[in-house]
Design a protein around this motif. Sequence first.
Motif, PDB file in Angstrom:
ATOM      1  N   GLN A 186      80.350 112.769  91.619  1.00  0.00           N
ATOM      2  CA  GLN A 186      79.925 112.956  93.013  1.00  0.00           C
ATOM      3  C   GLN A 186      79.693 111.594  93.675  1.00  0.00           C
ATOM      4  O   GLN A 186      80.019 111.373  94.849  1.00  0.00           O
ATOM      5  CB  GLN A 186      78.631 113.774  93.081  1.00  0.00           C
ATOM      6  CG  GLN A 186      78.774 115.221  92.688  1.00  0.00           C
ATOM      7  CD  GLN A 186      79.760 115.959  93.567  1.00  0.00           C
ATOM      8  OE1 GLN A 186      79.762 115.829  94.796  1.00  0.00           O
ATOM      9  NE2 GLN A 186      80.640 116.725  92.963  1.00  0.00           N
ATOM     10  N   ARG A 260      66.196 120.433  88.235  1.00  0.00           N
ATOM     11  CA  ARG A 260      65.214 119.445  88.697  1.00  0.00           C
ATOM     12  C   ARG A 260      65.870 118.071  88.757  1.00  0.00           C
ATOM     13  O   ARG A 260      65.725 117.324  89.726  1.00  0.00           O
ATOM     14  CB  ARG A 260      64.016 119.440  87.743  1.00  0.00           C
ATOM     15  CG  ARG A 260      62.774 118.798  88.308  1.00  0.00           C
ATOM     16  CD  ARG A 260      61.529 119.069  87.477  1.00  0.00           C
ATOM     17  NE  ARG A 260      61.709 118.837  86.073  1.00  0.00           N
ATOM     18  CZ  ARG A 260      61.566 119.761  85.127  1.00  0.00           C
ATOM     19  NH1 ARG A 260      61.244 121.004  85.448  1.00  0.00           N
ATOM     20  NH2 ARG A 260      61.749 119.482  83.851  1.00  0.00           N
ATOM     21  N   VAL A 262      69.117 117.400  88.863  1.00  0.00           N
ATOM     22  CA  VAL A 262      70.180 117.359  89.881  1.00  0.00           C
ATOM     23  C   VAL A 262      69.578 117.190  91.276  1.00  0.00           C
ATOM     24  O   VAL A 262      70.029 116.349  92.067  1.00  0.00           O
ATOM     25  CB  VAL A 262      71.056 118.634  89.808  1.00  0.00           C
ATOM     26  CG1 VAL A 262      71.960 118.747  91.017  1.00  0.00           C
ATOM     27  CG2 VAL A 262      71.889 118.632  88.532  1.00  0.00           C
ATOM     28  N   ALA A 263      68.524 117.960  91.578  1.00  0.00           N
ATOM     29  CA  ALA A 263      67.897 117.868  92.906  1.00  0.00           C
ATOM     30  C   ALA A 263      67.357 116.470  93.144  1.00  0.00           C
ATOM     31  O   ALA A 263      67.592 115.860  94.189  1.00  0.00           O
ATOM     32  CB  ALA A 263      66.770 118.901  93.024  1.00  0.00           C
ATOM     33  N   ASP A 264      66.665 115.938  92.137  1.00  0.00           N
ATOM     34  CA  ASP A 264      66.086 114.598  92.248  1.00  0.00           C
ATOM     35  C   ASP A 264      67.174 113.560  92.469  1.00  0.00           C
ATOM     36  O   ASP A 264      67.079 112.692  93.344  1.00  0.00           O
ATOM     37  CB  ASP A 264      65.330 114.319  90.941  1.00  0.00           C
ATOM     38  CG  ASP A 264      64.215 113.334  91.153  1.00  0.00           C
ATOM     39  OD1 ASP A 264      63.813 112.686  90.182  1.00  0.00           O
ATOM     40  OD2 ASP A 264      63.760 113.208  92.311  1.00  0.00           O
ATOM     41  N   LEU A 266      70.306 113.981  93.572  1.00  0.00           N
ATOM     42  CA  LEU A 266      71.036 114.121  94.833  1.00  0.00           C
ATOM     43  C   LEU A 266      70.192 113.675  96.018  1.00  0.00           C
ATOM     44  O   LEU A 266      70.710 113.092  96.980  1.00  0.00           O
ATOM     45  CB  LEU A 266      71.488 115.573  95.033  1.00  0.00           C
ATOM     46  CG  LEU A 266      72.572 116.039  94.064  1.00  0.00           C
ATOM     47  CD1 LEU A 266      72.849 117.515  94.282  1.00  0.00           C
ATOM     48  CD2 LEU A 266      73.851 115.241  94.230  1.00  0.00           C
ATOM     49  N   ILE A 267      68.900 113.920  95.939  1.00  0.00           N
ATOM     50  CA  ILE A 267      68.020 113.504  97.028  1.00  0.00           C
ATOM     51  C   ILE A 267      67.936 111.981  97.067  1.00  0.00           C
ATOM     52  O   ILE A 267      67.960 111.372  98.143  1.00  0.00           O
ATOM     53  CB  ILE A 267      66.635 114.184  96.881  1.00  0.00           C
ATOM     54  CG1 ILE A 267      66.764 115.633  97.375  1.00  0.00           C
ATOM     55  CG2 ILE A 267      65.570 113.458  97.674  1.00  0.00           C
ATOM     56  CD1 ILE A 267      65.592 116.499  97.032  1.00  0.00           C
ATOM     57  N   GLN A 268      67.881 111.360  95.898  1.00  0.00           N
ATOM     58  CA  GLN A 268      67.916 109.890  95.828  1.00  0.00           C
ATOM     59  C   GLN A 268      69.209 109.381  96.450  1.00  0.00           C
ATOM     60  O   GLN A 268      69.210 108.427  97.229  1.00  0.00           O
ATOM     61  CB  GLN A 268      67.921 109.438  94.351  1.00  0.00           C
ATOM     62  CG  GLN A 268      66.665 109.664  93.613  1.00  0.00           C
ATOM     63  CD  GLN A 268      65.869 108.384  93.467  1.00  0.00           C
ATOM     64  OE1 GLN A 268      66.243 107.343  93.996  1.00  0.00           O
ATOM     65  NE2 GLN A 268      64.767 108.459  92.758  1.00  0.00           N
ATOM     66  N   GLU A 270      71.043 110.814  98.645  1.00  0.00           N
ATOM     67  CA  GLU A 270      71.069 111.013 100.091  1.00  0.00           C
ATOM     68  C   GLU A 270      70.285 109.919 100.796  1.00  0.00           C
ATOM     69  O   GLU A 270      70.711 109.374 101.823  1.00  0.00           O
ATOM     70  CB  GLU A 270      70.487 112.376 100.449  1.00  0.00           C
ATOM     71  CG  GLU A 270      70.911 112.790 101.836  1.00  0.00           C
ATOM     72  CD  GLU A 270      70.549 114.218 102.135  1.00  0.00           C
ATOM     73  OE1 GLU A 270      71.245 115.102 101.635  1.00  0.00           O
ATOM     74  OE2 GLU A 270      69.559 114.411 102.860  1.00  0.00           O
ATOM     75  N   ALA A 271      69.142 109.562 100.221  1.00  0.00           N
ATOM     76  CA  ALA A 271      68.341 108.478 100.800  1.00  0.00           C
ATOM     77  C   ALA A 271      69.126 107.165 100.733  1.00  0.00           C
ATOM     78  O   ALA A 271      69.137 106.387 101.695  1.00  0.00           O
ATOM     79  CB  ALA A 271      67.008 108.346 100.076  1.00  0.00           C
ATOM     80  N   ASN A 272      69.811 106.949  99.604  1.00  0.00           N
ATOM     81  CA  ASN A 272      70.607 105.722  99.465  1.00  0.00           C
ATOM     82  C   ASN A 272      71.743 105.704 100.477  1.00  0.00           C
ATOM     83  O   ASN A 272      72.098 104.663 101.018  1.00  0.00           O
ATOM     84  CB  ASN A 272      71.198 105.614  98.048  1.00  0.00           C
ATOM     85  CG  ASN A 272      70.133 105.313  97.020  1.00  0.00           C
ATOM     86  OD1 ASN A 272      69.057 104.817  97.352  1.00  0.00           O
ATOM     87  ND2 ASN A 272      70.401 105.635  95.774  1.00  0.00           N
TER      88      ASN A 272
END
Lengths: 409, 129
Positions: A186, A260, A262-264, A266-268, A270-272
């Motif tokens: 991804q 958990r 994967v969510a963590d 992907l959220i990282q 997105e912020a990056n």
Amino acid sequence: MAYRGCRRRSYRSYSYSRSSYYAPISQSVVLRQKASNEAMKFVRQAFFSLDYARLERYFSQYGREHGSSSASYARKTYPSWKCGAVGMSGQTATRILKIVPGILSRQDQLKLLEIYIPLLQQSLAEKFRESLGNKVIPALELNIFYQKAEALAKQVSLPVDWFVKGVFTDEELAHFQEIIRFLLIQRLDRSFKNVVSDLIELHNACRGKPLQIELNYRISALGAQVELETAQGVQNLTYTPSYEIDQSKVTEDIRGMLLRHVADSLIQDEANQRLASGMQNIALNELATTLGSIERANNPNAEAQSTLRIEAKGGTAVLEINKISIASLRQSISAARLKQTVLVIVAVCVAILIFNLLDSKKGGLVILTLFVGLPIGGSLWYSWKGEAESKQKQIDSYELAQRKVFAKK
Amino acid sequence: MSSPNEKSSQKNELSLGGQRFQITDPLSLLSVLPEEDRKKIVVDYAAKSLDVETELKQKIQKSQLAGFEMDSFIDRTNQDSQGKLNLSGEFETGTGKVKISTRTVQSTSIVTVLVIIGAILVLIAIVTH
């Protein structure tokens, strides 16, 4: 926890040779080592926090594997190990702690695995950079390169230590590895889009400028360099990753842990990505300011050079920007050609003079003139010819670089 | 030339334990997590967003300052109409750094060349007569 009591010094001799070759340690190896160290620390702490029931289970298991006398020694020394009065040597620690992950609660076992996953992910990303980092890719082959990186992500092994091997089944370990590869691919997808966006924006910012610009672009995710004279055609490149995960047989607790993570992750990401988009805007603004500043240097005989390093969305760009004084170069070329013409005229006049001297029998003077004059005249001619040609080449490459947007390296 | 549209990948689904998740919206994954994990991830996300904003603001300020410095550097270069100064400067920008250097090129004066030609021709005329 500090060790008290007698610390045994083991005498090791080190031999340092000033001429010995130092091989840099691979970053992916460093990260895997870090994962092992963190896991070891976790297991050690868990060992010293075991409740009574689990501790008894531990000593029974230890006795079955290493004999009853070893088990009773371990039972007797456990309090000293716990308070730090007695230290555990490397081999002893491994033997003692090896059984611990199997004794822990399911929750703690999952926590142990969670220590590994992010570091394994980073280690795999570093492996990319090490394998692909010294490549130079033509811009129009970017999509092929990313496909190769994806193939590498699917094949590369993800070794795990004994901490987790004996605790989780092969199927469970395969699930974790699939998730790590999936997330990495991804990131490849995102990196490709960011790199293409950067190249197009840099091309648009530099197009039509009366300057010679050389671009050196390095992809952050892969470490490889992109070579381009123009980004024409880059917008038509496509890369679609083809790695799917379909894990229908996953236990509830594993599923929760994977989700958990994967969510963590992907959220990282997105912020990056938001940071990267912001950085791109700032970088393009800085590029525009630098180009504008150089163009503003309006002294006709002034030349300017600039080196600009910017962090964009998908990588780092280093731009070498040159402004040369075309007027000065053209004047220099005209002057060199004029000097050559003058030399021809002087040579003709000297020839006439020699002809006259031949009549008056001043042979010595004639010979001297020929031996001294010819080499000097010849070298001056070639020197001025070379000067004019090199300056003309400079003008031609400057004008070509402007037409292509970026100069060839 | 325009940037490619960000088409969502056709393979951005994750199937775990018989349930399918769209990963283009990471926050949607939270609905299936226990509350404790949800809270932790949301708090981390908010903290990270704040960090991103703060970092970008700092970079923008640094970038603006570098822009002003570059402008005054170029103004000094332009004021040097005699071309006596060879200036160079280094500026820290928001995302990296910039080095600029200027120099003045001395071009050959055509008048000098014409004078040399004239002198040579006069010399030749004297010698041949």
